[in-house]
Design an enzyme around this catalytic site. Structure first.
Site: not given
Ligand code: IPD
Ligand code: CA
Ligand code: CA
Length: 294
Positions: A84, A111, A113-114, A116, A239
């Protein structure tokens, strides 16, 4: 070996997986990355934003992705990595980066950190997500939640596990008894109204909704039978790639919001135990909340 301490808590051994297999590398890398992320919770120094004020990034996201890249390339110098933080923000850039990634026989989708936003706020629901795609097909998916020390692992054709115990989707058949997860990407013009419309239609028909803020963990929870289904419009490949394999290898189903088979480019996603898949897909269509324009 894991052991049980006097409080009856399981003391887990650190994740050191021997062997040189792809899965072992993914697990080791996710474990290292997760530990580092956890150690930095509450200590973010540089909080930045990408496409909007809601689209957050920190020095930890960037640093962890660098670390993951270095570790993967140490083992597999000729593999490609789609991470990402290595892609310009926005759906178009993600699409272009994925098109480039598809040219490679071995593509890791990362990813760092999913979740963030959760990480920044100290809301303990975030993870590392690492998938390996071989010739366009998901081969390995690993999601590590460092807060709960839960390592979810899936290998194509070999099943999915959490700490060695097979994960299995729920057996729920009734929407009315189902707990469903969903999410809101930062994009407020396209994705937010779509997901709101889906929510408005689906919530009155089910037991409850959870929007925890980590797409990858929601998918891992579908795999583990902790929620019965999940949908979201407006995702990126990193994601969901690892989580999709977890759901499939745990006996579940994953499609786009029109019911078409999942592909690593799918952005509008429905995943479930299989039994409530049609309910979710049909509901999103009825609510005109699929994210696809006719
Ligand atoms: C997000 C998270 C969030 C989801 C968003 C993602 P990120 O990823 O997974 O739950 O609703 O669509 O973009 O930005 O924390 O890596
Ligand atoms: Ca994510
Ligand atoms: Ca992320």
């Amino acid at each position: 070996m894991n052991s049980v301490n006097p409080d009856n808590r399981i003391e887990r051994e650190p994740y050191v997986v021997s062997g040189k297999g792809y899965t072992a590398v993914a697990i080791n890398v996710a474990a290292k990355a997760g530990e580092w992320i956890k150690s930095r919770q509450g200590q973010v120094k540089q909080l930045g934003s990408k496409t909007s004020a809601q689209d957050l990034v920190t020095e930890v996201d960037k640093g962890v992705e660098q670390m993951i890249r270095r570790l993967i390339l140490t083992h597999y110098p000729d593999h490609a990595i789609l991470g990402e933080e290595g892609v310009e923000p926005g759906a178009e850039a993600a699409k272009a980066a994925l098109a480039e990634g598809r040219q490679h026989e071995f593509l890791w989708i990362v990813d760092p950190i999913d979740g963030t936003t959760n990480f920044v706020h100290g809301f303990p629901f975030y993870c590392v997500s690492i998938a390996l795609v071989v010739k366009g097909e998901l081969a390995v998916g690993v999601i590590y939640d460092p807060v709960r020390d839960e390592m979810f692992v899936a290998e194509k054709g070999k099943g999915a596990y959490m700490h060695g115990i097979p994960t299995k989707v729920s057996a729920e058949t009734e929407p009315g008894s189902s707990l469903i997860a969903m999410g809101f990407p930062p994009d407020r013009t396209f994705a937010q109204p779509m997901n709101m419309a889906g929510l408005q239609h689906i919530l009155p028909q089910i037991r409850g909704i959870r929007a925890g803020g980590s797409a990858a963990l929601h998918l891992a929870y579908v795999a583990a039978g902790r929620v019965d289904g999940y949908w979201e419009v407006g995702l990126s490949p990193w994601d969901c790639a690892a989580g999709v394999l977890l759901v499939l290898e745990s006996g579940g189903k994953v499609t786009d919001t029109l019911g078409n088979p999942y592909d690593i480019g799918t952005r509008h996603l429905v995943a479930s135990n299989g039994k409530i898949q049609d309910f979710l897909v049909n509901s999103l269509q009825a609510a005109e909340a699929t994210g696809f324009t006719r």
